[in-house]
Design a protein around this motif. Structure first.
Motif, PDB file in Angstrom:
ATOM      1  N   LEU A  42      39.564  89.522  38.245  1.00 18.69           N
ATOM      2  CA  LEU A  42      39.601  90.767  38.996  1.00 18.69           C
ATOM      3  C   LEU A  42      40.881  91.521  38.682  1.00 18.69           C
ATOM      4  CD1 LEU A  42      38.611  89.429  42.543  1.00 18.69           C
ATOM      5  CD2 LEU A  42      37.140  90.776  41.056  1.00 18.69           C
ATOM      6  N   VAL A  43      40.789  92.837  38.589  1.00 19.11           N
ATOM      7  CA  VAL A  43      41.990  93.674  38.570  1.00 19.11           C
ATOM      8  C   VAL A  43      42.405  93.875  40.023  1.00 19.11           C
ATOM      9  CG1 VAL A  43      42.909  95.972  38.102  1.00 19.11           C
ATOM     10  CG2 VAL A  43      41.473  94.837  36.403  1.00 19.11           C
ATOM     11  N   ILE A  60      38.547  98.395  32.313  1.00 19.13           N
ATOM     12  CA  ILE A  60      37.644  98.654  31.184  1.00 19.13           C
ATOM     13  C   ILE A  60      38.220  98.046  29.915  1.00 19.13           C
ATOM     14  CG2 ILE A  60      36.646 100.459  29.736  1.00 19.13           C
ATOM     15  CD1 ILE A  60      36.631 102.258  32.285  1.00 19.13           C
ATOM     16  N   PHE A  61      39.513  98.238  29.679  1.00 22.21           N
ATOM     17  CA  PHE A  61      40.180  97.720  28.489  1.00 22.21           C
ATOM     18  C   PHE A  61      40.140  96.197  28.437  1.00 22.21           C
ATOM     19  CE2 PHE A  61      44.188  96.153  26.561  1.00 22.21           C
ATOM     20  CZ  PHE A  61      43.977  96.587  25.269  1.00 22.21           C
ATOM     21  N   MET A  62      40.316  95.555  29.602  1.00 17.74           N
ATOM     22  CA  MET A  62      40.348  94.092  29.669  1.00 17.74           C
ATOM     23  C   MET A  62      38.952  93.474  29.779  1.00 17.74           C
ATOM     24  SD  MET A  62      43.629  93.317  29.540  1.00 17.74           S
ATOM     25  CE  MET A  62      43.878  91.685  30.247  1.00 17.74           C
ATOM     26  N   GLY A  63      37.923  94.316  29.874  1.00 20.53           N
ATOM     27  CA  GLY A  63      36.560  93.806  29.958  1.00 20.53           C
ATOM     28  C   GLY A  63      36.215  93.201  31.301  1.00 20.53           C
ATOM     29  N   VAL A  64      36.904  93.665  32.354  1.00 22.80           N
ATOM     30  CA  VAL A  64      36.648  93.168  33.713  1.00 22.80           C
ATOM     31  C   VAL A  64      35.937  94.272  34.488  1.00 22.80           C
ATOM     32  CG1 VAL A  64      37.725  92.349  35.843  1.00 22.80           C
ATOM     33  CG2 VAL A  64      38.688  91.710  33.630  1.00 22.80           C
ATOM     34  N   SER A  65      34.877  93.907  35.215  1.00 25.88           N
ATOM     35  CA  SER A  65      34.064  94.947  35.844  1.00 25.88           C
ATOM     36  C   SER A  65      34.289  95.081  37.342  1.00 25.88           C
ATOM     37  CB  SER A  65      32.573  94.674  35.590  1.00 25.88           C
ATOM     38  OG  SER A  65      32.192  93.458  36.198  1.00 25.88           O
ATOM     39  N   ALA A  66      35.370  94.488  37.862  1.00 29.50           N
ATOM     40  CA  ALA A  66      35.600  94.577  39.305  1.00 29.50           C
ATOM     41  C   ALA A  66      37.076  94.751  39.617  1.00 29.50           C
ATOM     42  CB  ALA A  66      35.063  93.333  40.001  1.00 29.50           C
ATOM     43  N   ILE A  67      37.347  95.530  40.676  1.00 32.00           N
ATOM     44  CA  ILE A  67      38.702  95.750  41.172  1.00 32.00           C
ATOM     45  C   ILE A  67      38.732  95.373  42.645  1.00 32.00           C
ATOM     46  CG2 ILE A  67      40.470  97.502  41.682  1.00 32.00           C
ATOM     47  CD1 ILE A  67      39.507  99.037  39.228  1.00 32.00           C
TER      48      ILE A  67
END
Length: 256
Positions: free
Chosen positions: A4-5, A99-106
């Protein structure tokens, strides 16, 4: 492991009002989730720490965070962040980082700052529920793919009873794959099950009140005596499902 971001504001809260974000920091300390933060977010936390009443303690916390959270540099993400047209510039950088790290949740406490972002924005209150779900199902949730890893039948049989024990009401479980599992009596009221694979599952007596089941595959599912009142069933596949005794009051329908 879940990725997660993390919105830097959550860590600000911990420094300012420790009890408010204590659970989040405990999760970070135990490294139960791989968190990612932007470098500008981390820098802001560092500046705040220096102005705290006990700067040594605050800076020790920042050092611990640096050791356990991945840092995303935003120097090459300026153009992408600006193109998102979000009202809050820092939130735009966090979305660009995801988006850059390929993570789809914050994870955040201020989802309104991310209005218009094409990402899953999770309230911090969902964290413990998701970690508990991983434990119950004995498999990781992957926001990168936004689905659970498919279960082997052996693991499914072991995990089904545990899932019924989990407090999952109101939890975001979109895309979950629990086909064929015995979920009789489970409490999923208000849960987001958009696009979930519940085909062949035993949901008899389940509490699905106000759940989002739009686009879900419920084909062949046993929904006898289930409470579906207020549920969103638009686009759901209910072919062959057993709805005997189910409460369909006030449901939103246009299902297959």
């Amino acid at each position: 492991m879940m990725q997660l971001v993390v919105d830097a504001d959550l860590l600000f809260e911990y420094l300012m009002y420790r009890q408010e974000a204590e659970n989040l920091v405990d999760i970070i300390e135990k490294q139960q989730i791989q968190f990612i933060i932007t470098d500008i977010g981390l820098n802001k936390i560092g500046l705040l720490a220096k102005n705290m009443p006990c700067p040594d303690v605050a800076e020790e916390f920042v050092s611990a965070i640096q050791a356990k959270i991945s840092v995303c540099p935003i120097s090459d993400l300026m153009e992408q962040a600006n193109s998102l047209n979000l009202k809050d510039p820092e939130s735009a950088f966090e979305v660009a980082c995801a988006i850059f790290m390929g993570v789809s949740a914050i994870i955040t406490r201020n989802p309104q700052n991310f209005d218009g972002a094409d990402l899953l924005i999770r309230p911090v209150e969902d964290l413990e529920k998701l970690l508990e779900l991983e434990k119950k199902l004995e498999k990781p949730y992957l926001p990168r793919l936004a689905v659970f890893q498919p279960l082997t039948q052996e693991v499914a049989n072991l995990s089904a009873g545990k899932l019924r024990e989990a407090e999952l009401y109101g939890t975001d479980l979109h895309g979950v794959d629990v086909h064929g599992m015995d979920l009789s009596g489970v409490n999923l009221s208000g849960a987001n099950l958009y696009g979930a694979d519940l085909s062949g599952a035993d949901l008899s007596g389940a509490n699905l009140r106000d759940a989002d089941l739009s686009g879900a595959d419920l084909s062949g599912a046993n929904l006898s005596d289930a409470d579906l009142s207020g549920a969103d069933l638009r686009g759901a596949n209910l072919s062959g499902a057993d709805l005997s005794g189910a409460n369909l009051n006030m449901t939103h329908r246009s299902y297959a």
